[in-house]
Design a protein around this motif. Structure first.
Motif, PDB file in Angstrom:
ATOM      1  N   ALA A  31      -2.941   0.407  -4.077  1.00  0.00           N
ATOM      2  CA  ALA A  31      -2.617  -0.955  -3.663  1.00  0.00           C
ATOM      3  C   ALA A  31      -2.069  -1.752  -4.829  1.00  0.00           C
ATOM      4  N   SER A  32      -1.076  -2.561  -4.562  1.00  0.00           N
ATOM      5  CA  SER A  32      -0.532  -3.441  -5.584  1.00  0.00           C
ATOM      6  C   SER A  32      -0.373  -4.835  -5.011  1.00  0.00           C
ATOM      7  N   GLY A  33      -0.470  -5.824  -5.883  1.00  0.00           N
ATOM      8  CA  GLY A  33      -0.258  -7.193  -5.457  1.00  0.00           C
ATOM      9  C   GLY A  33      -1.461  -7.870  -4.831  1.00  0.00           C
TER      10      GLY A  33
ATOM     11  N   PHE B 249       0.859  -1.180   0.000  1.00  0.00           N
ATOM     12  CA  PHE B 249       0.000   0.000   0.000  1.00  0.00           C
ATOM     13  C   PHE B 249       0.900   1.236   0.000  1.00  0.00           C
ATOM     14  N   VAL B 250       0.569   2.189  -0.857  1.00  0.00           N
ATOM     15  CA  VAL B 250       1.293   3.457  -0.878  1.00  0.00           C
ATOM     16  C   VAL B 250       0.285   4.569  -0.628  1.00  0.00           C
ATOM     17  N   GLU B 251       0.367   5.141   0.559  1.00  0.00           N
ATOM     18  CA  GLU B 251      -0.530   6.233   0.940  1.00  0.00           C
ATOM     19  C   GLU B 251       0.145   7.578   0.669  1.00  0.00           C
TER      20      GLU B 251
ATOM     21  N   ALA C  34     -13.822  -3.266  12.252  1.00  0.00           N
ATOM     22  CA  ALA C  34     -12.448  -3.230  12.738  1.00  0.00           C
ATOM     23  C   ALA C  34     -12.084  -4.468  13.562  1.00  0.00           C
ATOM     24  N   ALA C  35     -13.056  -5.090  14.189  1.00  0.00           N
ATOM     25  CA  ALA C  35     -12.763  -6.185  15.120  1.00  0.00           C
ATOM     26  C   ALA C  35     -12.094  -7.374  14.445  1.00  0.00           C
ATOM     27  N   GLN C  36     -12.413  -7.600  13.196  1.00  0.00           N
ATOM     28  CA  GLN C  36     -11.851  -8.769  12.511  1.00  0.00           C
ATOM     29  C   GLN C  36     -10.447  -8.534  11.992  1.00  0.00           C
ATOM     30  N   GLY C  37      -9.969  -7.315  12.061  1.00  0.00           N
ATOM     31  CA  GLY C  37      -8.623  -7.024  11.623  1.00  0.00           C
ATOM     32  C   GLY C  37      -8.494  -6.827  10.123  1.00  0.00           C
ATOM     33  N   VAL C  38      -7.241  -6.838   9.660  1.00  0.00           N
ATOM     34  CA  VAL C  38      -6.948  -6.596   8.252  1.00  0.00           C
ATOM     35  C   VAL C  38      -6.156  -7.758   7.690  1.00  0.00           C
ATOM     36  N   TRP C  39      -6.103  -7.785   6.357  1.00  0.00           N
ATOM     37  CA  TRP C  39      -5.448  -8.905   5.705  1.00  0.00           C
ATOM     38  C   TRP C  39      -3.937  -8.733   5.557  1.00  0.00           C
ATOM     39  N   PHE C  40      -3.474  -7.531   5.364  1.00  0.00           N
ATOM     40  CA  PHE C  40      -2.099  -7.353   4.893  1.00  0.00           C
ATOM     41  C   PHE C  40      -1.267  -6.464   5.815  1.00  0.00           C
TER      42      PHE C  40
ATOM     43  N   ASN D 236      -5.983  -0.321   4.200  1.00  0.00           N
ATOM     44  CA  ASN D 236      -5.804  -1.766   4.177  1.00  0.00           C
ATOM     45  C   ASN D 236      -7.097  -2.423   3.707  1.00  0.00           C
ATOM     46  N   VAL D 237      -7.069  -3.734   3.646  1.00  0.00           N
ATOM     47  CA  VAL D 237      -8.227  -4.533   3.255  1.00  0.00           C
ATOM     48  C   VAL D 237      -8.770  -5.212   4.501  1.00  0.00           C
ATOM     49  N   LEU D 238     -10.029  -4.995   4.792  1.00  0.00           N
ATOM     50  CA  LEU D 238     -10.625  -5.570   5.996  1.00  0.00           C
ATOM     51  C   LEU D 238     -10.889  -7.059   5.824  1.00  0.00           C
TER      52      LEU D 238
END
Length: 123
Positions: free
Chosen positions: A24-26, A4-6, A105-111, A98-100
């Motif tokens: 996002a890439s990849g 991720f490039v913000e 929010a409770a389940q977190g993120v993937w990457f 990020n990707v949820l």
């Protein structure tokens, strides 16, 4: 490898506006329908989810930014935006995307997190 490039952060006076971008890439097509989210973390505080958007454009916001921030998503370019208006000093933080894993929010993120982009709002 997911990256991720913000960008788009900066120093702004209270009441001002900024538009953040996250490229996002990849990320494979499996995650196309997952929510995208913008998070922020202020010094000494936990990272919090401020806005999320579905692949169909349904958006939700934290109470603290409701009515001031707008999240949008361009699935073709894999870019997520955060338009921030009427900024307040308490919006000062580093902002990340990020990707949820789920719908909140409770389940977190993937990457792994990117570098983020710093937003500083002066009073």
């Amino acid at each position: 490898q997911v990256q991720f490039v913000e960008s788009g952060g900066g120093l702004v006076q209270a009441g001002g506006s900024l538009r953040l971008s996250c490229v996002a890439s990849g990320i494979g097509p499996t995650f196309r329908t997952n929510f995208r989210g913008w998070y922020r973390q202020a010094p000494g505080k936990q990272r919090e989810l401020v806005a999320r958007i579905s692949d169909r454009g349904a958006a939700n916001y934290a109470d603290s930014v409701q009515g001031r921030f707008t999240i949008s998503r361009d699935t073709a370019t894999k870019t997520t935006y955060l338009q921030m208006n009427n900024l307040k000093p308490e919006d000062t933080a580093t902002y990340y995307c990020n990707v949820l894993r789920g719908t909140g929010a409770a389940q977190g993120v993937w990457f792994p997190w990117g570098q983020g982009t710093q937003v500083t709002v002066s009073s």
